[in-house]
Enzyme design. Sequence first.
Site, PDB file in Angstrom:
ATOM      1  CD  GLU A   9      -2.681  -9.694  -7.678  1.00 22.34           C
ATOM      2  OE1 GLU A   9      -3.190  -9.134  -8.745  1.00 22.34           O
ATOM      3  OE2 GLU A   9      -3.350 -10.511  -6.849  1.00 22.34           O
ATOM      4  CE  LYS A  20      -8.168  -9.222  -2.973  1.00 20.93           C
ATOM      5  NZ  LYS A  20      -7.861  -7.963  -4.171  1.00 20.93           N
ATOM      6  CG  HIS A  47      -3.631 -10.229  -1.618  1.00 20.99           C
ATOM      7  ND1 HIS A  47      -4.085  -9.985  -2.833  1.00 20.99           N
ATOM      8  CD2 HIS A  47      -3.654 -11.806  -1.561  1.00 20.99           C
ATOM      9  CE1 HIS A  47      -4.338 -11.024  -3.578  1.00 20.99           C
ATOM     10  NE2 HIS A  47      -3.880 -12.223  -2.706  1.00 20.99           N
ATOM     11  CG  ASN A  48      -4.913  -6.679  -4.613  1.00 24.39           C
ATOM     12  OD1 ASN A  48      -4.978  -7.798  -4.131  1.00 24.39           O
ATOM     13  ND2 ASN A  48      -5.892  -5.897  -5.671  1.00 24.39           N
ATOM     14  CB  SER A  70      -7.705 -12.534  -3.131  1.00 21.27           C
ATOM     15  OG  SER A  70      -6.564 -12.761  -4.346  1.00 21.27           O
TER      16      SER A  70
END
Length: 576
Positions: free
Chosen positions: A282, A275, A278-279, A221
């Site tokens: 986001e 990940k 995480h997105n 990222s």
Amino acid sequence: MSKHKGFVPVGLREKKERFDCIGMAFVGSIGVASGASARVGAAVGARTNGCGTACAITPALGLTRCRTVRGSAHSRSVAKKAWVVSAAVEPTAQVGLVGLAVMGQNLALNIAEKGFDIAVYNRSYEKTKDTVARAERESLSDKLKGYESVDDFIAALQKPRKIIMLVKAGAPVDATIATLKDKLEPGDMIIDGGNEWYTNTERRGKEMEEKQIAYIGMGVSGGEEGARYGPSMMPGGPKEAYSFIEPIVTKVAAQVNDGPCVTYIGPGGAGNYVKMVHNGIEYGDMQLIGEAYDVLSTIGGLSADQLASTFADWNKGMLDSFLVEITAKIMAQKDTLLNDGSALVSKILDKSGSKGTGMWTMEEAVRRAVPAPTIMAALEARYLSALKDERIEAAKVLKGPEPANAKEKLTVSQEQLVSDVQAALYASKICSYAQGMNLIRTAANENGWELDLGEIARIWKGGCIIRAKFLDRIKAAYVKDSKLPSLLVDPDFAKELESAQAAWRNVVSLAVQSGIAVPAMSGSISYYDTYRRATLPSSQMVQAQRDFFGSHTYQRTDTNGVYHTRWSSDGVTETM
């Protein structure tokens, strides 16, 4: 002994055996080669050296290419093999990278800048040449070498070979693996640095295990800038294999006050899973900031310059983060096409794109029954924005409060509205991160992954898109209580949510009264209110309805047991 049966790490005992012998035989004439990258078509002769290694000799080039063999029978048959090698290629690269689009090229240059020799390859040779040319411009050509053929690329790698892939998820990843796998040997490893669905990573890991090749799924990222100067990286897979790339990734990653923004996440697809979430966080973060911008500009009447100053000020305090930082810069950007002094953001078509990780996050949240309304609202907001033509027509038919007249509903000063929106944004962000962390924890429990949520929060402090000052406090919350059921009940965060909720409620109410949708903010406060309420009457009604039409039964608040009521006949309640 390695627990990962398919991966054979190169130990001290094996190292001498497994390295290829590449040397000059000086047999026959060596002046016949038509250039440094001349290909060797087939072995003219073959022999075995004294350490049990089969060597194919090409007199014309004076090249000996050797491989370790098992047994004399194999040694005697080596003459039948064709060796495709470049005379100029020697195994000097410590790592290889395949896929030289924006992320791949920048990560390759980052690796080279950190002092590692790297070989790069791309299916389209033009991108390889572009990367090599850029390396020359940035004085990194001594560390980065590009190769046109896969064979030369593989030959350039030191063993155990470590190959990072940065290609589009799905079929392109499988195609790249198919190109590489038969050219690799036991103990080599492939690291997928793209945004990949975690079960694909686990499937590929099992397939590679049969060949004794390690497979690591590593979320990266930080976008273009992060890849070039230091991303946050989330590797998962065989821990033994991670130890071979650890010296590289710890230098390449973003550096913060308590270490590099990379850590071994866990086995299988754990790295890609983290990940993915995480997105998802986001998505929520970006939508919340977008809603703050809408409220401040539409209701508060703040100009672009005022908004740039406001977000810049927020970035100096509790909202200090990459996304708030770039929002200030976006608001300050003028339209250079018209060159009329207007803000560029107001000219951007209001259709938000998405690439799938937000959808994957919500599929997982639904499948694992983890509430994530902030992230879901953010995803649905993107889908609604894509209905541009429908929204234009709907605006002619559907009536309600006109956002254009929203300033009339403002009963507080502009300064107070700014303060209230700041508090609402911060409280909503806490909810978004809490939802993401709960999803990671649930998946870890169900998959048998031992994940460290505090360490995950730590590696998000730098390099990545959601990097934020308050991640230090999220880390501290999980260090204090690794079994914390939600960030919302951490004593420090609970106090902040309590102090912010009056402003939070005012902002959401004002937006609704003004006809301005704030789905992520309202979803966040609904999440907070639902989670803090001991009894939910709406859920009592839903379960009664389920029992009425489907005999789904229910439990009672006043006694133990399972019950069913014959609602439509005699009203008798039965114990099941």
